[in-house]
Enzyme design. Structure first.
Site, short mmCIF file in Angstrom:
data_model
loop_
_atom_site.label_atom_id
_atom_site.label_comp_id
_atom_site.label_asym_id
_atom_site.label_seq_id
_atom_site.Cartn_x
_atom_site.Cartn_y
_atom_site.Cartn_z
N CYS A 9 0.84 -1.21 0.00
CA CYS A 9 0.00 0.00 0.00
C CYS A 9 0.87 1.26 0.00
CB CYS A 9 -0.93 0.01 1.21
SG CYS A 9 -2.36 -1.08 1.06
N HIS A 48 -6.09 -2.71 -1.14
CA HIS A 48 -5.57 -3.67 -0.15
C HIS A 48 -6.53 -4.83 0.04
CE1 HIS A 48 -3.11 -4.98 3.24
NE2 HIS A 48 -4.25 -5.30 3.82
N ASN A 88 0.95 -17.02 -3.53
CA ASN A 88 1.04 -17.70 -2.24
C ASN A 88 -0.12 -17.23 -1.36
OD1 ASN A 88 3.46 -19.03 -2.87
ND2 ASN A 88 4.65 -17.20 -2.36
N HIS A 99 -0.83 -8.61 1.31
CA HIS A 99 -1.52 -7.78 0.30
C HIS A 99 -1.38 -8.60 -0.98
CE1 HIS A 99 -2.08 -3.55 -1.66
NE2 HIS A 99 -2.10 -4.46 -2.64
N HIS A 101 -0.78 -10.47 -4.28
CA HIS A 101 0.15 -10.19 -5.38
C HIS A 101 0.38 -11.45 -6.18
CE1 HIS A 101 2.36 -11.22 -1.72
NE2 HIS A 101 3.25 -11.83 -2.51
P1 5GP Z 1 4.99 -13.73 -0.66
O1 5GP Z 1 5.97 -14.60 0.06
O2 5GP Z 1 4.11 -12.96 0.30
O3 5GP Z 1 4.21 -14.45 -1.72
O4 5GP Z 1 5.87 -12.70 -1.47
C1 5GP Z 1 6.26 -11.46 -0.99
C2 5GP Z 1 7.38 -10.99 -1.91
O5 5GP Z 1 7.53 -9.61 -1.74
C3 5GP Z 1 8.72 -11.64 -1.59
O6 5GP Z 1 9.20 -12.32 -2.76
C4 5GP Z 1 9.60 -10.47 -1.19
O7 5GP Z 1 10.93 -10.61 -1.66
C5 5GP Z 1 8.89 -9.28 -1.81
N1 5GP Z 1 9.01 -8.03 -1.08
C6 5GP Z 1 8.83 -7.84 0.25
N2 5GP Z 1 9.00 -6.53 0.57
C7 5GP Z 1 9.27 -5.89 -0.61
C8 5GP Z 1 9.54 -4.54 -0.94
O8 5GP Z 1 9.57 -3.63 -0.09
N3 5GP Z 1 9.78 -4.24 -2.23
C9 5GP Z 1 9.77 -5.20 -3.22
N4 5GP Z 1 10.03 -4.81 -4.46
N5 5GP Z 1 9.52 -6.51 -2.94
C10 5GP Z 1 9.28 -6.85 -1.65
ZN ZN Z 2 -1.79 -3.28 1.27
#
Ligand code: 5GP
Ligand code: ZN
Length: 114
Positions: A9, A48, A88, A99, A101
């Site tokens: 966000c 969000h 995930n 959030h 993605h």
């Molecule tokens: P999840 O594990 O929730 O599916 O993926 C979260 C992803 O967000 C991870 O691959 C992590 O490296 C990435 N990530 C976390 N914080 C940030 C950030 O501040 N900037 C960017 N560009 N990626 C982020």
């Molecule tokens: Zn968010």
């Protein structure tokens, strides 16, 4: 629409700067800060929504737009040999940012996970 504690966000609102690969009124895409493959892009709705478990029927069009964005980015990045899309959901899947993605992974041969 936004959660003040949420990093995506903050990026959506440009409170944390990040280079946006794509942006429109509904979503944006950024390079993952810790890439798992040579190309690792996150496609993120601006609003969000914590996870797939929180989707409402109103969000169906938005989900379609995330996948359409993935296809467009795959062309832009010339991923003609293929790519993987991952969402995930929850702790067993390793979701760390609450959030929604879509991960777009590519640029190398990947083992099948399923
Ligand atoms: P999840 O594990 O929730 O599916 O993926 C979260 C992803 O967000 C991870 O691959 C992590 O490296 C990435 N990530 C976390 N914080 C940030 C950030 O501040 N900037 C960017 N560009 N990626 C982020
Ligand atoms: Zn968010």
């Amino acid at each position: 629409m936004f959660d003040d504690q949420c990093v995506f966000c903050q990026i959506a609102q440009n409170k944390i700067s990040a280079q946006k690969i794509m942006e429109n009124e509904d979503l944006f895409a950024i390079n993952d800060i810790s890439p798992k493959t040579p190309i690792h892009i996150l496609i993120i709705p601006k609003t969000h929504i914590p996870s797939i478990n929180d989707l409402k029927t109103d969000n169906q069009t938005l989900i379609g737009k995330l996948f359409t964005a993935a296809r467009e980015i795959s062309k832009q990045k010339k991923l003609s040999e293929g790519y993987r899309l991952v969402i995930n959901t929850g702790p067993h899947a390793g979701q760390t940012v609450h959030h929604l993605h879509l991960h777009l992974l590519g640029g190398q041969q990947m083992e099948s996970m399923v």
